[in-house]
Design a protein around this motif. Structure first.
Motif, short mmCIF file in Angstrom:
data_model
loop_
_atom_site.label_atom_id
_atom_site.label_comp_id
_atom_site.label_asym_id
_atom_site.label_seq_id
_atom_site.Cartn_x
_atom_site.Cartn_y
_atom_site.Cartn_z
N PRO A 98 23.99 19.48 49.86
CA PRO A 98 24.05 20.03 51.23
C PRO A 98 22.65 20.32 51.79
N ILE A 99 21.78 20.89 50.96
CA ILE A 99 20.45 21.23 51.46
C ILE A 99 19.68 19.96 51.80
N GLY A 102 20.99 18.37 54.90
CA GLY A 102 20.59 19.17 56.06
C GLY A 102 19.14 18.91 56.43
N VAL A 103 18.27 18.85 55.43
CA VAL A 103 16.85 18.58 55.70
C VAL A 103 16.70 17.18 56.30
N PHE A 106 17.69 17.35 59.87
CA PHE A 106 16.71 18.10 60.67
C PHE A 106 15.43 17.30 60.88
N LEU A 107 15.06 16.48 59.89
CA LEU A 107 13.80 15.75 59.99
C LEU A 107 13.99 14.32 60.48
N TYR A 111 14.54 16.93 66.24
CA TYR A 111 14.53 18.35 66.55
C TYR A 111 13.11 18.84 66.77
N GLY A 196 30.20 11.75 75.86
CA GLY A 196 30.26 13.20 76.03
C GLY A 196 30.20 13.98 74.75
N ALA A 197 29.88 13.33 73.65
CA ALA A 197 29.77 14.08 72.40
C ALA A 197 28.51 14.92 72.41
N THR A 198 28.57 16.10 71.78
CA THR A 198 27.35 16.88 71.63
C THR A 198 26.53 16.27 70.49
N TRP A 200 25.74 17.52 67.63
CA TRP A 200 26.32 17.70 66.29
C TRP A 200 27.60 16.93 66.11
N GLU A 201 28.37 16.74 67.23
CA GLU A 201 29.54 15.87 67.10
C GLU A 201 29.10 14.46 66.77
N ILE A 204 27.96 14.39 63.00
CA ILE A 204 29.01 14.48 61.99
C ILE A 204 30.00 13.32 62.08
N ARG B 28 32.11 24.19 70.96
CA ARG B 28 31.27 23.07 70.48
C ARG B 28 29.79 23.39 70.64
N PHE B 31 29.01 25.81 67.82
CA PHE B 31 28.97 25.08 66.56
C PHE B 31 27.63 24.36 66.41
N GLY B 32 27.19 23.73 67.51
CA GLY B 32 25.92 23.01 67.49
C GLY B 32 24.76 23.94 67.17
N VAL B 39 20.58 23.94 59.42
CA VAL B 39 19.70 22.91 58.83
C VAL B 39 18.24 23.34 58.89
N PHE B 42 17.91 25.40 55.88
CA PHE B 42 17.86 24.53 54.69
C PHE B 42 16.47 23.93 54.52
N THR B 43 15.86 23.53 55.64
CA THR B 43 14.53 22.95 55.54
C THR B 43 13.54 23.97 54.99
#
Lengths: 301, 305
Positions: A98-99, A102-103, A106-107, A111, A196-198, A200-201, A204, B28, B31-32, B39, B42-43
């Motif tokens: 998971p970590i 996630g990294v 993020f990278l 972001y 229209g997805a965000t 994070w949608e 994932i 949503r 959630f974002g 994350v 986590f970094t």
């Protein structure tokens, strides 16, 4: 155009025999060396397998499920080591998947400004450069005393070994998952945003499934590394020949068994250790081959 | 389709006209924000171990290191003697040197074959084998070197340790050479053939010189990996309290110390002066490894890490 006339009047000579031999020789030479890399792998497998034959014929498959390790009585089994290897590796994976993922997200997903992102990627890669024996030393003198104050831990045990292992495989997971995420075509992101997805949608539901073969490949490579990791585990796991479900109990791993006993072994014990090495080799080989196939599929996308 | 039955579309997607605008309180969005926070946390968690390990190394390393550490032998137990890691440093250099001497020619030639002369199908399988070799646990490589050389020489030796390190370095050098050569544009190969050069002249005089920085990077990374490896040395090179004998014959008949095995043996030793030397040796090993990593990565701008 006297220049053209001059050169045209010269006859074009074919290459001398010496030069042709040299050329063929060079290519054949490079070919031999390239095959020798693959040959080394086969040689390694054959040699370890050959040396293990006395132990294989004596103990058979029961070797894997027997818990005794008694050189004077020549009774050997690696069940505690197999258990410790698998337990420490899977705990490490449970922490770092998971970590690491996630990294990687993020990278890879813009972001951060590119220069900051690059520095952070470099720092995570640098983590992979720390030698395993240094992690072991740090674990003995810093992590174990620290955990003794916080938890019921009394001695080197499964938990510190698994924690350090998790840190050590994190860069592998991060680097390969990040590559996989970056390689997902930009079109897919734009299409998802367009619907229209965000962000994070999109990540994932679109990006992670699209990058899944690379991510799974990276996790498998990390698993292969965790199973075979020797020094940090040897120094932290406690090297006790027992199977205990407690995280705070000393355990053992196949690699640690080899590192601890190979130097003093003789006779059938060497063969038993070679058998243990063969099991570890077979396990990591299978995992690595699957991982390589998954990662090469990623490169073809 | 949506316009035919707006009600069902609404119930299906749970949206109304307002949802076309950004709503900071919608699930949503929350959630974002939550996931982004997670994350980034986590970094931070992933970076922390690097700094924690490095800072302990620097603090403990500087405290226990001195000028004499580089020139003295490791201390005996139960003495106040701080000792040094002079012999281990030389041992590491010798074995990494042997590893380089074996793996660089083979690795570069193999990389040349893969990139320049091989059939794509053969190249695919050879690359596959190279990658699998790089995934073989280092302790297994040590077991192999034991079976090949320690059994033959009947003694731990610098050659056996160097041989094990060479096998660990080989896949790294093959892969970086192969990748570096593939990045060289096809034009210059064609130009070289066009003026009459044959294959080995093209490769040796045109292609390789253009790829030298990337190949050097690969070799440096391989050195960094080999210098820190312990597992393959424990029962191939062993350990030695004394200065290495540099005669050729002694390299195959005597155990030899290395920085990494010294850290392992003294790290698990109960004696304080030996533990302190382990920290000092780790500090030096870390500087060697980090420097070569950083230099390797700065030297090549073509690769994106």
């Amino acid at each position: 155009m006297s220049f053209t006339n001059n050169s045209a009047s010269r006859t074009i000579q074919s290459r001398s025999a010496k030069e042709r031999t040299l050329n063929t020789g060079f290519i054949v030479f490079s070919q031999i060396f390239a095959w020798s890399v693959a040959g080394t792998l086969i040689w390694l497998a054959c040699l370890v397998g050959w040396q293990a034959i006395p132990a294989i014929s004596k103990f058979g498959l029961g070797f894997v499920f027997t818990s005794s390790w008694n050189p004077p009585q020549e009774s050997f089994g690696v069940w505690p080591e197999v258990y410790g290897t698998l337990a420490s590796s899977f705990i490490a994976l449970a922490l770092s998947v998971p970590i690491g993922l996630g990294v990687a997200i993020f990278l890879s997903e813009d972001y951060l400004p590119t220069p900051v992102q690059r520095v952070l990627v470099f720092l995570v890669e640098l983590l992979a450069a720390i030698p395993s024996v240094v992690f072991g030393l740090w674990g003995i003198f810093v992590l174990i005393p620290f955990l003794k104050e916080l938890t019921p831990l009394k001695s080197p045990a499964l938990l510190p070994a698994a924690l350090v292992l998790g840190v050590m495989i994190l860069p592998t997971i991060t680097a390969i998952s990040r590559d996989a995420m970056i390689n997902v075509p930009q079109d897919l992101r734009q299409a998802a945003y367009g619907l229209g997805a965000t962000r994070w949608e999109t990540i994932i539901q679109i990006l992670i499934p699209a990058a899944s073969s690379g991510i799974i490949g990276g996790v498998m490579l990390a698993l292969g590394r965790a199973l075979g990791e020797t020094m940090a585990v040897t120094m932290l796991i406690g090297n006790a020949n027992q199977v205990s479900l407690s995280l705070f109990a000393p355990a053992n791993s196949i690699a640690a068994r080899l590192a601890n006993q190979f130097a003093e072994a003789s006779g059938l014990q060497v063969s038993a250790l070679m058998y243990a090495a063969l099991i570890l080799f077979g396990l990591t080989l299978a995992i690595n081959i699957i991982a390589q196939l998954l990662v090469t599929r990623l490169q073809k996308i | 389709m949506l316009s035919d039955n707006p009600d069902s579309a609404q119930s299906l997607w749970g949206i109304n006209n307002d949802s076309l605008e950004y709503n900071p309180n919608s699930n949503r969005t929350r959630f974002g924000i939550f996931m982004t926070g997670l994350v980034s946390l986590f970094t931070a968690i992933a970076i922390i171990p690097l700094f924690v390990v490095l800072s302990y190394l620097i603090i403990n390393g500087i405290e226990h290191i001195s000028f004499n550490s580089f020139f003295e032998l490791p201390p005996q137990a139960l003495t106040q003697d701080p000792g040094g890691f002079g012999n281990a440093l030389i041992g590491t250099l010798i074995m990494v040197g042997i590893g380089l001497a074996l793996s660089v020619p083979i690795g570069i030639m193999a990389g040349i074959y893969l990139s320049e002369f091989s059939h794509p199908n053969i190249a695919y399988w050879l690359r596959f084998a190279t990658n699998v070799l790089s995934g073989v646990p280092s302790i297994i490589v040590g077991t192999f070197a034991y079976g090949v050389l320690v059994v033959t020489f009947k003694s731990y030796s610098a050659w056996a340790g160097g041989f094990a390190l060479a096998i660990l370095m080989l896949p790294i050098i093959v892969r970086t050479t192969d990748e570096a050569l593939q990045l060289i544009s096809q034009d210059i190969r064609q130009a070289s053939v066009g003026v009459g050069a044959n294959d080995y002249q093209t490769v040796l005089q045109i292609v390789i010189p253009s790829a030298v920085p990337a190949i050097v990077t690969g070799v440096t990374l391989a050195v960094a990996r080999a210098a820190g490896e312990t597992a393959p040395l424990i029962y191939t090179a062993g350990f030695n309290q004394f200065w290495p004998d540099l005669k050729l014959q002694a390299l195959s008949s005597q155990p030899i110390a290395s920085l990494s095995v010294l850290i392992y043996q003294f790290g698990i030793s109960p004696y304080e002066n030996q533990q302190q030397l382990a920290w000092a040796a780790s500090f030096i090993l870390m500087i060697l490894v980090m420097l070569s990593n950083i230099v390797a990565r700065i030297a090549t701008t073509k690769r994106n890490f």
